[in-house]
Design a protein around this motif. Sequence first.
Motif, PDB file in Angstrom:
ATOM      1  N   TYR A  32       0.842  -1.192   0.000  1.00 38.95           N
ATOM      2  CA  TYR A  32       0.000   0.000   0.000  1.00 38.95           C
ATOM      3  C   TYR A  32       0.875   1.240   0.000  1.00 38.95           C
ATOM      4  O   TYR A  32       2.077   1.187   0.271  1.00 38.95           O
ATOM      5  CB  TYR A  32      -0.961   0.009   1.189  1.00 38.95           C
ATOM      6  CG  TYR A  32      -0.278   0.047   2.538  1.00 38.95           C
ATOM      7  CD1 TYR A  32      -0.020  -1.124   3.234  1.00 38.95           C
ATOM      8  CD2 TYR A  32       0.123   1.260   3.103  1.00 38.95           C
ATOM      9  CE1 TYR A  32       0.611  -1.099   4.457  1.00 38.95           C
ATOM     10  CE2 TYR A  32       0.754   1.284   4.329  1.00 38.95           C
ATOM     11  CZ  TYR A  32       0.991   0.100   4.996  1.00 38.95           C
ATOM     12  OH  TYR A  32       1.627   0.132   6.210  1.00 38.95           O
ATOM     13  N   GLN A  34       0.598   5.577   1.048  1.00 35.55           N
ATOM     14  CA  GLN A  34      -0.182   6.613   1.726  1.00 35.55           C
ATOM     15  C   GLN A  34       0.290   7.994   1.304  1.00 35.55           C
ATOM     16  O   GLN A  34       1.434   8.176   0.893  1.00 35.55           O
ATOM     17  CB  GLN A  34      -0.020   6.487   3.249  1.00 35.55           C
ATOM     18  CG  GLN A  34      -0.483   5.166   3.834  1.00 35.55           C
ATOM     19  CD  GLN A  34      -0.318   5.094   5.333  1.00 35.55           C
ATOM     20  OE1 GLN A  34       0.169   6.029   5.964  1.00 35.55           O
ATOM     21  NE2 GLN A  34      -0.721   3.992   5.925  1.00 35.55           N
ATOM     22  N   ARG A  51      -4.259   0.741  -1.847  1.00 33.57           N
ATOM     23  CA  ARG A  51      -3.626  -0.576  -1.806  1.00 33.57           C
ATOM     24  C   ARG A  51      -3.140  -0.968  -3.199  1.00 33.57           C
ATOM     25  O   ARG A  51      -3.570  -0.425  -4.205  1.00 33.57           O
ATOM     26  CB  ARG A  51      -4.621  -1.607  -1.300  1.00 33.57           C
ATOM     27  CG  ARG A  51      -5.196  -1.304   0.064  1.00 33.57           C
ATOM     28  CD  ARG A  51      -6.369  -2.221   0.365  1.00 33.57           C
ATOM     29  NE  ARG A  51      -7.134  -1.738   1.499  1.00 33.57           N
ATOM     30  CZ  ARG A  51      -7.008  -2.202   2.733  1.00 33.57           C
ATOM     31  NH1 ARG A  51      -6.147  -3.171   2.989  1.00 33.57           N
ATOM     32  NH2 ARG A  51      -7.728  -1.710   3.720  1.00 33.57           N
ATOM     33  N   GLU A  93       4.824   1.175   2.263  1.00 33.62           N
ATOM     34  CA  GLU A  93       5.219   0.066   3.130  1.00 33.62           C
ATOM     35  C   GLU A  93       6.405  -0.643   2.495  1.00 33.62           C
ATOM     36  O   GLU A  93       6.404  -0.956   1.319  1.00 33.62           O
ATOM     37  CB  GLU A  93       4.041  -0.899   3.301  1.00 33.62           C
ATOM     38  CG  GLU A  93       4.392  -2.191   3.976  1.00 33.62           C
ATOM     39  CD  GLU A  93       4.846  -3.282   3.006  1.00 33.62           C
ATOM     40  OE1 GLU A  93       4.451  -3.231   1.830  1.00 33.62           O
ATOM     41  OE2 GLU A  93       5.604  -4.178   3.428  1.00 33.62           O
ATOM     42  N   ASP A  96       8.017  -4.164   6.430  1.00 33.70           N
ATOM     43  CA  ASP A  96       7.528  -3.904   7.779  1.00 33.70           C
ATOM     44  C   ASP A  96       7.838  -2.494   8.270  1.00 33.70           C
ATOM     45  O   ASP A  96       7.768  -2.205   9.457  1.00 33.70           O
ATOM     46  CB  ASP A  96       8.110  -4.932   8.754  1.00 33.70           C
ATOM     47  CG  ASP A  96       7.409  -4.931  10.104  1.00 33.70           C
ATOM     48  OD1 ASP A  96       8.067  -5.213  11.115  1.00 33.70           O
ATOM     49  OD2 ASP A  96       6.203  -4.614  10.133  1.00 33.70           O
ATOM     50  N   LYS A  97       8.194  -1.612   7.364  1.00 31.36           N
ATOM     51  CA  LYS A  97       8.432  -0.227   7.765  1.00 31.36           C
ATOM     52  C   LYS A  97       7.675   0.690   6.811  1.00 31.36           C
ATOM     53  O   LYS A  97       7.322   0.307   5.707  1.00 31.36           O
ATOM     54  CB  LYS A  97       9.930   0.102   7.695  1.00 31.36           C
ATOM     55  CG  LYS A  97      10.804  -0.771   8.571  1.00 31.36           C
ATOM     56  CD  LYS A  97      12.259  -0.492   8.329  1.00 31.36           C
ATOM     57  CE  LYS A  97      13.141  -1.424   9.154  1.00 31.36           C
ATOM     58  NZ  LYS A  97      12.942  -2.843   8.781  1.00 31.36           N
ATOM     59  N   LEU A  98       7.433   1.909   7.269  1.00 34.69           N
ATOM     60  CA  LEU A  98       6.807   2.916   6.416  1.00 34.69           C
ATOM     61  C   LEU A  98       7.890   3.892   5.993  1.00 34.69           C
ATOM     62  O   LEU A  98       8.484   4.571   6.833  1.00 34.69           O
ATOM     63  CB  LEU A  98       5.694   3.624   7.182  1.00 34.69           C
ATOM     64  CG  LEU A  98       4.680   4.405   6.353  1.00 34.69           C
ATOM     65  CD1 LEU A  98       3.944   3.486   5.402  1.00 34.69           C
ATOM     66  CD2 LEU A  98       3.689   5.115   7.259  1.00 34.69           C
ATOM     67  N   ILE A  99       8.174   3.943   4.698  1.00 35.17           N
ATOM     68  CA  ILE A  99       9.233   4.794   4.151  1.00 35.17           C
ATOM     69  C   ILE A  99       8.590   6.020   3.517  1.00 35.17           C
ATOM     70  O   ILE A  99       7.650   5.894   2.721  1.00 35.17           O
ATOM     71  CB  ILE A  99      10.055   4.046   3.094  1.00 35.17           C
ATOM     72  CG1 ILE A  99      10.570   2.718   3.660  1.00 35.17           C
ATOM     73  CG2 ILE A  99      11.199   4.917   2.605  1.00 35.17           C
ATOM     74  CD1 ILE A  99      11.502   2.870   4.823  1.00 35.17           C
ATOM     75  N   PHE A 100       9.123   7.188   3.861  1.00 33.46           N
ATOM     76  CA  PHE A 100       8.572   8.447   3.351  1.00 33.46           C
ATOM     77  C   PHE A 100       9.447   9.033   2.259  1.00 33.46           C
ATOM     78  O   PHE A 100      10.672   8.930   2.292  1.00 33.46           O
ATOM     79  CB  PHE A 100       8.453   9.470   4.480  1.00 33.46           C
ATOM     80  CG  PHE A 100       7.282   9.258   5.383  1.00 33.46           C
ATOM     81  CD1 PHE A 100       7.358   8.351   6.431  1.00 33.46           C
ATOM     82  CD2 PHE A 100       6.103   9.958   5.185  1.00 33.46           C
ATOM     83  CE1 PHE A 100       6.272   8.152   7.262  1.00 33.46           C
ATOM     84  CE2 PHE A 100       5.013   9.755   6.015  1.00 33.46           C
ATOM     85  CZ  PHE A 100       5.093   8.851   7.055  1.00 33.46           C
TER      86      PHE A 100
ATOM     87  N   TYR B  35      10.499   9.290  14.202  1.00 35.35           N
ATOM     88  CA  TYR B  35      11.152   9.668  12.951  1.00 35.35           C
ATOM     89  C   TYR B  35      11.967  10.937  13.190  1.00 35.35           C
ATOM     90  O   TYR B  35      11.659  11.733  14.057  1.00 35.35           O
ATOM     91  CB  TYR B  35      10.125   9.990  11.865  1.00 35.35           C
ATOM     92  CG  TYR B  35       9.358   8.810  11.319  1.00 35.35           C
ATOM     93  CD1 TYR B  35       8.190   8.365  11.936  1.00 35.35           C
ATOM     94  CD2 TYR B  35       9.778   8.165  10.159  1.00 35.35           C
ATOM     95  CE1 TYR B  35       7.471   7.304  11.422  1.00 35.35           C
ATOM     96  CE2 TYR B  35       9.070   7.090   9.636  1.00 35.35           C
ATOM     97  CZ  TYR B  35       7.921   6.670  10.272  1.00 35.35           C
ATOM     98  OH  TYR B  35       7.215   5.612   9.758  1.00 35.35           O
ATOM     99  N   LEU B  98       2.808  -2.018  10.640  1.00 36.46           N
ATOM    100  CA  LEU B  98       3.172  -1.430   9.360  1.00 36.46           C
ATOM    101  C   LEU B  98       2.927  -2.391   8.200  1.00 36.46           C
ATOM    102  O   LEU B  98       2.891  -1.979   7.060  1.00 36.46           O
ATOM    103  CB  LEU B  98       4.633  -0.997   9.383  1.00 36.46           C
ATOM    104  CG  LEU B  98       4.918   0.218  10.256  1.00 36.46           C
ATOM    105  CD1 LEU B  98       6.406   0.485  10.326  1.00 36.46           C
ATOM    106  CD2 LEU B  98       4.202   1.453   9.740  1.00 36.46           C
ATOM    107  N   LEU B  99       2.784  -3.665   8.475  1.00 37.59           N
ATOM    108  CA  LEU B  99       2.449  -4.592   7.411  1.00 37.59           C
ATOM    109  C   LEU B  99       0.971  -4.480   7.044  1.00 37.59           C
ATOM    110  O   LEU B  99       0.564  -4.959   5.996  1.00 37.59           O
ATOM    111  CB  LEU B  99       2.748  -6.033   7.853  1.00 37.59           C
ATOM    112  CG  LEU B  99       4.204  -6.473   7.731  1.00 37.59           C
ATOM    113  CD1 LEU B  99       4.384  -7.876   8.262  1.00 37.59           C
ATOM    114  CD2 LEU B  99       4.661  -6.402   6.279  1.00 37.59           C
TER     115      LEU B  99
END
Lengths: 110, 115
Positions: A32, A34, A51, A93, A96-100, B35, B98-99
Amino acid sequence: SQKIEQNSEALNIQEGKTATLTCNYTNYSPAYLQWYRQDPGRGPVFLLLIRENEKEKRKERLKVTFDTTLKQSLFHITASQAADSATYLCALEYTDKLIFGTGTRLQVFP
Amino acid sequence: DAEITQSPRHKITETGRQVTLACHQTWNHNNMFWYRQDLGHGLRLIHYSYGVQDTNKGEVSDGYSVSRSNTEDLPLTLESAASSQTSVYFCASGTSGLLNTGELFFGEGSRLTVL
């Protein structure tokens, strides 16, 4: 490693027009993606999530598309208003991490 | 209304000092994140937690530590502050891992200057 690219140059657009912001990524297909809005001196605020199996998502004047073949998401604001001026961040995603991304600053002028 | 608060909002410290940034959320979220945001780098994940007693390293965890003794708080500690840690720090919380999908709620940020 995953890399996210957003146009670092500011986008200037006239009120009433449609603003289109781009988010490109490499090396991975996220489940997904965001979009967040950030005003100066404030924390990011969530706007939309899309998604991998969705082509398009809408919320009021906002529209997000997600093209997993091109590895790209487009964020549209229709009928832009001065109040839409802000920095817009995409996030995806990744393991397992959210990368910006670094964000694109949008400036809407009269 | 539920919220997430960070303190202090601004801090100036000297190289080598220990610094702790507080984060408190009343959303009752299991998941909390720290962060840092720097020009040209965007938001980079330092540490995160999926529940009490759980902590995990993010992509830029060196020189930082966190502890999670309750649901509401995730303090971030800089053991020995360095000038490279001058940044704006954001705490965030969310309802799912986060998954999964789920928005993050961010605090207003803590601006740290290390001289």
